[in-house]
Design a protein around this motif. Structure first.
Motif, short mmCIF file in Angstrom:
data_model
loop_
_atom_site.label_atom_id
_atom_site.label_comp_id
_atom_site.label_asym_id
_atom_site.label_seq_id
_atom_site.Cartn_x
_atom_site.Cartn_y
_atom_site.Cartn_z
N ALA A 417 0.84 -1.20 0.00
CA ALA A 417 0.00 0.00 0.00
C ALA A 417 0.87 1.25 0.00
O ALA A 417 2.00 1.23 0.49
N ILE A 419 0.63 5.38 0.99
CA ILE A 419 -0.15 6.47 1.56
C ILE A 419 0.70 7.72 1.52
O ILE A 419 1.87 7.67 1.91
N HIS A 421 0.55 11.83 2.67
CA HIS A 421 -0.22 12.85 3.38
C HIS A 421 0.59 14.14 3.40
O HIS A 421 1.77 14.13 3.72
N ALA B 293 2.73 0.20 10.24
CA ALA B 293 3.23 1.54 10.56
C ALA B 293 2.05 2.43 10.91
O ALA B 293 1.03 2.41 10.23
N ALA B 312 3.64 12.97 5.49
CA ALA B 312 3.82 11.62 5.99
C ALA B 312 3.59 10.68 4.81
O ALA B 312 2.79 10.97 3.93
N ALA B 313 4.30 9.59 4.80
CA ALA B 313 4.10 8.63 3.72
C ALA B 313 4.44 7.23 4.20
O ALA B 313 5.34 7.04 5.01
N VAL B 314 3.66 6.28 3.71
CA VAL B 314 3.95 4.88 3.99
C VAL B 314 3.94 4.15 2.66
O VAL B 314 3.08 4.41 1.81
N GLY B 315 4.87 3.25 2.46
CA GLY B 315 4.87 2.50 1.21
C GLY B 315 5.94 1.45 1.22
O GLY B 315 6.39 1.03 2.29
N ASP B 316 6.35 1.01 0.03
CA ASP B 316 7.47 0.09 -0.04
C ASP B 316 8.53 0.74 -0.92
O ASP B 316 8.40 1.88 -1.32
#
Lengths: 483, 372, 249
Positions: A417, A419, A421, B293, B312-316
């Motif tokens: 996933a 995300i 922001h 996370a 902010a960021a979440v990923g691979d």
């Protein structure tokens, strides 16, 4: 006097800018003051409801008694005395109406004053309207034309009687009776609202709209809206709200449930302009609303657009449960808080299905002594492979006595996933303002122009009929507020 | 929002005890502890009343030390101890700890050799570090493994003082390690902190930083590399009490296995604190199906003339970068390692002390091999 | 050296290459020209082994081996080099450190020993000078903040450093002014060798004034539609793609 000082001095005038603060003098039928099992039975009886509905309400009422009012939002207000309010108010002599000719002319006049002409103009605008006056629906237009397409658009009280199977199948499946304090209260005492069902493969031939009006004093409004878009269908729904100017606070605790099945799309737009209270913070609506959409089917889409300018207190998080694979959730919001208004609003995007996508664009504007909070959750569950979210959250502060707050929660449990922001907080730039003034644009117009520019991404999402109105509203809400 | 503080240490401790008594050990139902359920992690053992230990490696010249378990606290301890921070676990250590260490750098003293401080053992302990006006220091904090330890650390920076704080927390499967640092930063003073975490059963570093005067600055950065069932929580609250203050935050997390990386960062700009400038960035990479996370970058703004932003960021890992490296002959595992290092690098590069920076790089390499 | 037979490639649901045939021998320089969207970049990515480009039919043989079976890094070690149209920016990885890692990875894969930092630096500096790649560029993060010309020069520098057997240059001329183009072309020309094959992919004839190919293939709608000597480029320049596409392939 500097621009800042001069305009701050104008803040006080805003109280007079609320155009919808009049009261319609009409004879009303009210439930006895207070809330008890008796009240719930009274409302159910007034609506001529079947037994199952009454049971549903009573269960909710029982549950509500054991619940506590939530206190996590950044809003402060005096304790609400739930026993000192009316839970049902309906204009007398408005039984089931077949055509607009039977509607009390005073009511038609009221909606005309509100800019919601229920009669001939509406035909030109091509928007079907359900008008809810305090606790009951007083008029629904274009029913016949919608019937032809197979679209059901009627007061929910009518739907409970006429389409019990559909209502039973979907009511409370998105916002469970036990969901939260205000939703449970609504489940016990909701009086009216709108029901929409769009059958398989049907593209609703016109915009649907509900116009909510609080008129009676010391009365809470608890409407319930349920929209079901069956496979491959599409509907765009608009909602508007106003209330008279009063020194008291009135409670509005609505529940809106949306269900989108496979390949269906629902676009839900709100222009919320409940009375915000006066420049000293006296009066205004407490707007505690639970709105949630369930993208139940694959490739379904739910899009929320809201322009929140009214209410003394707003507590509202239109959300999307992205259950179906490849479903899409959107949230576009403008929240303006001026004077002593407090807004705590945002969204939740719950990614359950694979390849689900969501997008959040939030524009918060604070002026006067107002507090404006964006609160949003993006939650990616383990099975939401390749889920995507993008959030952009901007706050604009006008003057040094207000607050702008951003509280995003980002939770990811899937490595595929993504995300993103981003959030910014800034003030109206003096140089932009000066540039406009130097080119001869009066101050209020300049502010309106700049703020509308700030909000553009969201305003673009509104259907044409609302976009113009919303742009004006943005200007009016902020008149004389600039620093 | 200025706290009116009791004048004696005893009275301040009593006040803290009242606050702690009304809260108890935090659970995830407490908003600030939403992603770190301390009560569950501790289980029946609870927080106990043990006294944890501290150790200072050879005291650099110009640093004064006082053992808080002794009587006769000097004036500077009387003045500063238990004055800042009233978050829950901070009040717990004030209530339950009898000891700890207080350190002072005299006015204008520039200490070139890093001061090495270690907290170890089970239980509660307090720390106080005072840099008087114009003083400067590099503090290297080590975190000893223990079943449970709760450190309450107060740091006071006088006008124009400068502190670089490097904290490295080694990995441990079973440890529950909590630390709350409360800082008061005076005009023109500068605090730079770097938190390196490899996670434990529950690991939490909480900071409350008040920028009290014109030109005060706080620059925080951190990296965590987690695998197994490790948990690492960095929670910050930077309060711009005065105008023309600046803060930056840059946190990077890598989580594999069943690990959970948490960052909660709140920036408050008080009314009238015009000219405040704050920037926050938090990014996480998840390397496995079961890693999680949770990021919560928060802004609380009460002044209009500010520049505040967060991302902010979440990923691979970026697929395109990975392909580029592989197309130039770098094997996949190595390429992934390289990209992970690169991902963490800008946060590591913030460490000013060269020895510490290199040490951190080495430790990260080892950890990344374990995770990737 | 390179033999492509009836190559079909899909990206997602869409078939981009539809039966492409191509054969290049060592020492030859071939050019592929074609309009936008003809599949030029897809061909280059397939040769380098980028994920998401699925070979649905056909065969790519490289020095007798099935190229598709090899991971990208294995291809690189075996001498396949793709100079990319858009070299990727990787913050946090310095250019010098990247070059050293890549060079030694390839050497290791071939069973050669690692070169130490000094040896790599010496090697890189020697190549960098002729390509006008500054010391300062080598210290910066890979491609981050590089101009278009700088990125392309660094690609050619890598080609010089890795000494590939098969070099694929994907739109190496795009975004370059004439001076930069000359510099890059010179760099390429000095690498022409009897043991090395090159495939130059370009939209415009301009590049081929400076890198003169032995053979030109025109790619359109996923297939080679015309072939010829270097004079074909001039014809294309004069008459445009439309003209060629109308003629039977």
């Amino acid at each position: 006097m500097s621009i800042a000082a001069e305009t701050k001095a104008q803040v006080a005038e805003i109280g007079d800018k609320y155009k919808y603060g009049f009261v319609t003098d009409i004879e009303m039928e009210m439930a006895p003051r207070g809330l008890s099992e008796g009240t719930v039975r009274y409302i159910s009886a007034k609506k001529g409801e079947p037994e199952w509905m009454l049971e549903w309400r009573l269960a909710a009422f029982k549950r509500w008694g054991a619940m506590k009012e939530p206190n996590w939002a950044r809003v402060h207000y005096p304790r609400i005395d739930y026993q000192n309010s009316y839970y049902y108010a309906a204009p007398k002599n408005t039984p089931l109406k077949q055509s607009l000719d039977e509607v009390d002319p005073k009511l038609l006049e009221t909606y005309k004053k509100l800019g919601i002409p229920l009669q001939e103009q509406m035909a030109l605008a091509g928007v079907a309207v359900d008008a809810v006056f305090d606790s009951v629906s007083v008029a629904t237009t274009f029913k016949a034309k919608l019937n032809e397409a197979g679209v059901i658009f009627c007061p929910i009280s009518e739907a409970i009687r006429d389409y019990p199977d559909l209502v039973k199948k979907y009511l409370g499946t998105v916002v469970p009776v036990t969901d939260n304090f205000f939703a449970t209260l609504n489940s016990a005492v909701f009086s009216d609202g709108t029901f929409v069902y769009v059958p398989k493969g049907v593209r609703c031939p016109m915009e649907l709209s509900t116009y909510f009006r609080i008129n009676a004093s010391e009365t809470g409004q608890f409407e319930r809206t349920l929209i079901v878009a069956d496979e491959g269908s599409y509907v765009s729904y608009l909602e508007g709200c106003t209330a008279p100017k009063r020194d008291e606070n009135q409670l509005h605790a609505a529940v809106v449930e949306l269900v989108a099945l496979d390949n269906a799309e629902i676009k839900y737009s709100t222009v919320q302009n409940w009375y915000p209270g006066d420049e000293n913070g006296l009066g205004g609506i407490f707007n505690f609303v639970t709105k949630r959409g369930d993208c139940r089917g694959k490739k379904s889409k739910i899009s929320w657009t809201q322009v929140e300018t009214g209410s003394a207190i707003t507590w509202k998080y239109p959300s999307c449960i992205l259950r179906g694979d490849e479903s899409v959730g959107e949230f576009y919001s403008i929240a303006i808080a001026n004077n002593y208004q407090q807004a705590d609003t945002g969204t939740k995007m719950i990614h359950l299905g694979a390849n689900t996508r969501s997008r959040i664009i939030s524009k918060g504007i604070s002026a006067g002594k107002a507090q404006n909070t964006y609160r949003g959750l993006v939650s990616i569950y383990g099975k939401a492979k390749n889920a995507r979210n993008y959030t952009q959250c901007d706050s604009l502060l006008i003057g040094g006595d207000c607050g702008a707050h951003t509280v995003p929660y980002i939770e990811s449990r899937n490595p595929t996933a993504r995300i993103e922001h981003e959030a910014t907080t800034s003030k109206i730039a003096e140089d932009q303002l000066f540039y406009c003034l130097a080119r001869g644009i009066p101050q209020d117009e300049a502010v309106s122009l700049i703020v509308n520019g700030f909000c553009k991404e969201v305003l673009q999402q509104l259907p044409m009929e609302f976009a113009v109105e919303a742009q004006k509203l943005v200007g009016i809400s902020l008149e004389g507020s600039v620093g | 929002m200025t706290l009116v503080l009791p004048s004696t240490i005893e009275a301040r401790k009593a006040e803290a005890a009242t606050i702690f008594g009304s809260h108890g050990v935090p659970t995830r139902r407490v908003e600030e502890w939403k992603y770190s359920d301390l009560k569950v992690a501790l289980g029946e053992a609870g927080i106990g009343t043990d006294q944890a230990l501290w150790q200072v490696d050879t005291l650099p010249d110009g640093v004064e030390m006082f053992d808080l378990s002794r009587n006769g606290a000097p004036d500077w301890v009387q003045k500063h101890f238990a004055t800042a921070g009233r978050n829950i676990m901070g009040t717990a250590s004030l209530t339950l700890s009898d000891g700890g260490v207080a350190l002072r750098i005299a006015k204008g003293a520039k200490i070139s050799r890093p001061l090495k401080l270690t907290f170890q053992g089970n239980g509660h302990v307090r720390g106080l570090l005072v840099l008087e006006d114009g003083a400067s220091l590099t503090l290297v904090e080590s975190v000893g493994i223990a079943d449970f330890r709760n450190v309450g650390f107060e740091i006071v920076l006088g006008e124009g003082a400068s502190l670089e704080h490097v904290r490295i927390s080694q990995q441990s499967a079973d440890a529950v390690l909590v630390e709350e640092a409360s800082l008061c930063i005076a005009a023109g003073a500068r605090y730079c902190a770097h938190f390196v975490g490899f996670g434990s059963k529950l690991s939490r570093m909480e900071l409350e930083i008040a920028l009290e005067g014109e030109g005060a600055q706080a620059h925080l950065s951190g990296v965590s590399v987690l695998d197994g069932k490790r948990h690492s929580d960095v929670t910050t609250h930077v309060i711009h009490r005065h105008g023309n203050t600046a803060s930056t935050q840059l946190f990077k997390h890598v989580a594999g296995g069943n690990a959970r990386a948490v960052y909660q960062g709140k920036v408050t700009v008080a009314k009238g604190a015009d000219g405040s400038d704050s920037h926050q960035s938090a990014k996480a990479l998840l390397l496995s199906e079961n890693a999680e996370a949770d990021l919560k970058p928060e802004l609380e703004i009460f002044a209009d003339d500010v520049k505040c932003a967060h991302g902010a960021a979440v990923g691979d890992l970026d697929a395109e970068s990975l392909f580029y490296l592989r197309a130039r002959g770098i094997p996949e595992a190595e390429a992934r390692g390289l990209l992970l290092q690169a991902f963490l690098e800008d946060a590591v590069a913030e460490i000013v002390n060269i020895d510490q920076r290199e040490l951190v790089r080495t430790e990260l390499l080892t950890a990344l091999k374990r995770v990737a | 050296m390179l033999e492509i037979k009836n190559l079909h490639v899909s990206v997602g649901d869409k078939e981009i290459l539809k039966g492409l045939n191509l054969s290049i021998k060592a020492g030859e320089v071939h050019a592929i020209m074609g309009p936008n969207g003809s599949g030029k970049s897809t061909l280059s990515y397939v040769l380098a082994g980028r994920a998401g480009y699925d070979i649905t039919e056909g065969l790519i043989t490289y020095n007798g081996e099935d190229l598709a079976a090899l991971a990208p890094e294995v291809r690189a070690a075996k001498g396949v080099f793709l100079a990319m149209q858009y070299p990727v920016e990787i913050p946090g990885v310095t250019t010098m450190m990247f070059l050293k890692t890549a060079l030694n990875s390839q050497r290791r894969a071939r069973g050669e020993s690692d070169l130490d930092a000094v040896a790599v630096l010496k090697l890189v500096r020697a190549k960098a000078k002729t390509l006008n790649v500054s010391e300062e560029m080598l210290k910066r993060a890979l491609n981050v903040g590089f101009s278009g010309g700088e990125k392309k020069r660094l690609e050619i520098l890598q080609m010089a450093l890795f000494e590939p057997k098969l070099a694929v240059l994907d739109e190496t001329d795009s975004g370059l002014d004439i001076d930069a183009l000359k510099l890059v072309a010179e760099g390429v020309n000095t690498l022409r060798a009897s043991s090395r094959a090159m495939l130059v992919i370009t939209h415009y004839q301009r590049l081929l004034d400076y890198i003169v190919p032995d053979r030109i293939h025109v790619l359109a709608r996923g297939k080679i539609v015309a072939e010829g000597g270097k004079e074909l480029a001039l014809e294309l320049e004069a008459k445009g793609y439309e003209h060629i596409l109308k003629e039977p392939a």
